[in-house]
Design a protein around this motif. Sequence first.
Motif, short mmCIF file in Angstrom:
data_model
loop_
_atom_site.label_atom_id
_atom_site.label_comp_id
_atom_site.label_asym_id
_atom_site.label_seq_id
_atom_site.Cartn_x
_atom_site.Cartn_y
_atom_site.Cartn_z
N ARG A 174 0.94 -1.41 0.23
CA ARG A 174 -0.09 0.30 0.00
C ARG A 174 1.04 1.07 0.08
NH1 ARG A 174 -1.77 2.40 5.32
NH2 ARG A 174 0.44 3.37 4.55
N VAL A 175 0.81 2.22 -0.94
CA VAL A 175 1.54 3.26 -1.18
C VAL A 175 0.60 4.51 -0.95
CG1 VAL A 175 2.96 4.83 -2.40
CG2 VAL A 175 3.02 2.16 -2.57
N SER A 176 0.93 5.37 -0.06
CA SER A 176 0.20 6.80 -0.04
C SER A 176 1.14 7.84 -0.25
CB SER A 176 -0.48 6.77 1.46
OG SER A 176 0.70 6.96 2.75
N LYS A 177 0.80 9.01 0.07
CA LYS A 177 1.52 10.37 -0.25
C LYS A 177 2.94 10.45 0.65
CE LYS A 177 -2.05 12.98 -2.31
NZ LYS A 177 -2.79 14.43 -2.24
N GLU A 178 2.34 9.75 1.93
CA GLU A 178 3.45 10.07 2.90
C GLU A 178 4.63 8.84 3.19
OE1 GLU A 178 0.22 10.74 3.54
OE2 GLU A 178 0.25 12.67 3.24
N ASP A 179 3.84 7.37 2.97
CA ASP A 179 4.42 6.40 3.40
C ASP A 179 4.14 5.04 2.42
OD1 ASP A 179 2.06 5.62 4.33
OD2 ASP A 179 2.53 6.01 6.40
N VAL A 180 4.89 4.06 2.78
CA VAL A 180 4.67 2.72 2.11
C VAL A 180 4.47 1.65 3.03
CG1 VAL A 180 7.10 2.33 1.59
CG2 VAL A 180 5.45 0.90 0.18
N LEU A 181 3.34 0.67 2.83
CA LEU A 181 3.41 -0.47 4.03
C LEU A 181 3.44 -1.64 3.11
CD1 LEU A 181 2.49 -1.89 6.41
CD2 LEU A 181 -0.09 -1.59 5.53
N LEU A 182 4.55 -2.46 3.57
CA LEU A 182 4.71 -3.88 2.95
C LEU A 182 4.36 -5.01 4.02
CD1 LEU A 182 5.68 -5.79 0.75
CD2 LEU A 182 7.99 -5.31 1.68
N GLU A 183 3.70 -5.88 3.55
CA GLU A 183 3.39 -6.90 4.61
C GLU A 183 3.24 -8.11 3.88
OE1 GLU A 183 -0.35 -7.78 8.07
OE2 GLU A 183 -0.30 -5.86 6.61
N VAL A 184 3.93 -9.09 4.21
CA VAL A 184 3.67 -10.51 3.94
C VAL A 184 3.13 -11.36 5.19
CG1 VAL A 184 4.80 -12.69 2.87
CG2 VAL A 184 5.58 -10.17 2.37
N GLU A 185 2.08 -11.98 5.08
CA GLU A 185 1.44 -12.48 6.36
C GLU A 185 2.15 -13.37 7.18
OE1 GLU A 185 -2.75 -14.75 7.55
OE2 GLU A 185 -2.20 -14.39 5.36
N ASP A 186 2.17 -13.15 8.49
CA ASP A 186 3.29 -13.87 9.44
C ASP A 186 4.70 -13.72 9.18
OD1 ASP A 186 1.00 -14.49 10.76
OD2 ASP A 186 0.40 -16.35 9.47
N ILE A 187 5.19 -13.25 8.05
CA ILE A 187 6.56 -13.31 7.52
C ILE A 187 7.25 -11.98 7.94
CG2 ILE A 187 8.27 -13.89 5.91
CD1 ILE A 187 6.07 -15.77 4.77
N TYR A 188 6.85 -10.97 7.07
CA TYR A 188 7.40 -9.62 6.92
C TYR A 188 6.50 -8.73 7.17
CZ TYR A 188 11.47 -11.82 4.61
OH TYR A 188 12.52 -12.69 4.33
N TYR A 189 6.68 -7.38 7.71
CA TYR A 189 5.86 -6.18 8.04
C TYR A 189 6.95 -5.16 8.15
CZ TYR A 189 2.46 -3.08 9.99
OH TYR A 189 1.52 -2.14 10.23
N LEU A 190 6.58 -4.09 7.16
CA LEU A 190 7.35 -2.77 7.10
C LEU A 190 6.63 -1.55 6.60
CD1 LEU A 190 10.15 -1.63 6.72
CD2 LEU A 190 10.30 -2.24 4.34
N ILE A 191 6.84 -0.65 7.33
CA ILE A 191 6.36 0.68 6.99
C ILE A 191 7.54 1.76 6.80
CG2 ILE A 191 5.09 2.65 8.00
CD1 ILE A 191 3.10 0.94 8.95
N VAL A 192 7.82 2.31 6.04
CA VAL A 192 8.69 3.42 5.54
C VAL A 192 8.23 4.65 5.10
CG1 VAL A 192 10.69 3.82 4.04
CG2 VAL A 192 10.24 1.60 4.61
N GLU A 193 8.51 5.79 6.01
CA GLU A 193 7.92 7.15 5.69
C GLU A 193 8.83 7.75 4.50
OE1 GLU A 193 7.63 9.40 9.31
OE2 GLU A 193 6.28 8.10 10.18
N PHE A 194 8.34 8.34 3.68
CA PHE A 194 8.90 9.13 2.54
C PHE A 194 9.46 10.67 3.10
CE2 PHE A 194 5.90 6.59 -0.52
CZ PHE A 194 6.85 5.69 -0.71
N PRO A 195 10.83 10.92 2.74
CA PRO A 195 11.12 12.21 3.22
C PRO A 195 10.61 13.34 2.64
CG PRO A 195 12.91 11.18 1.92
CD PRO A 195 11.85 10.06 2.22
#
Length: 317
Positions: free
Chosen positions: A270-291
């Motif tokens: 999921r990509v928004s204007k401020e950040d990106v969310l990457l999720e792989v169920e039960d394996i990976y979870y990442l939220i990164v804010e764009f500068p």
Amino acid sequence: MSCNGSTEEVLQQVNQFWSMLDDLCVNDPAAYRRLMEKQLKEGAELRPELHSCLCTQTLEPKPGLLYINICSWKRVPAPQDPNSTLPVCAGQLVTGTNEGQGWYAVLDVALNPTVLQETEEDKSDIKEIYMQALSFAQQQHGMQISQEYRVVNCGPKSSPDEIHHRLGFQKGSKTSKQPEKVSHSPAALLQEISSLRSKEQDEDSAAQMIFTPAERQKKDLIQVISTTFVGPQRPEYQLEVKTDTEGAPCAMELTVELPKIRSMSECQLRVSKEDVLLEVEDIYYLIVEFPKTVNEDTASAIFSKKTRRLQLKVDLV
């Protein structure tokens, strides 16, 4: 290998259920829409909601700021009576560094919605909850913090997805039980699936929360509900600002190492204007804010099966 009778019955029920939904969508779109809205509403009600955020100074383990998110969550039980202890579910303590502000920590504390609703009538009650939350942070995490605080709109790393994740987002392991009788009427089948779904939600909640005895002093009215949640890991990543031929910033490129997956279809992105969310169920979870603010409509992602690496590129606004 042939399937046993009970497995075939379950498959028949699942197929029949989807057939029923298809028929309902075609023959009664309004009823289908109401059913879907009801399911979405029930799912949303199980998510914690941010009520308020406290900000105070930390002395140990490091000088900095502590943000405590006071959340409303239906999965936390209400106190049995006004004189009983206050059930609280706490999330994982996370730390980070902000440019210009230095070190900070974030802690999520969830209470039953009725507790927070009652504080709307008596403001002294919410102040008592705030003080108990500060005391909880000191006791549970060995922190020395100032007892002076201010209420802010929101702290770092406190998006709804991040709070939900830290407070125990997971799917518990369940054992299926075959019904003694199989009902083939649409109403009965929907009712059965709904009841099974409610039971699974209760099992999820029980799997995530363990009531632990509270070592209370005279004024300590909090009963801690700790989580047994072991969340997905945060993958290694690199975020770069790409420039055009004239050297001006034009795009953001995110590279994420995903050695445990084999296909892009396993990822939820999921990509928004401020950040990106990457999720792989039960394996990976990442939220990164764009500068810098991006145009989410230009986002494109490629996954390399050879290197197990995901590359996301999105243009700047």
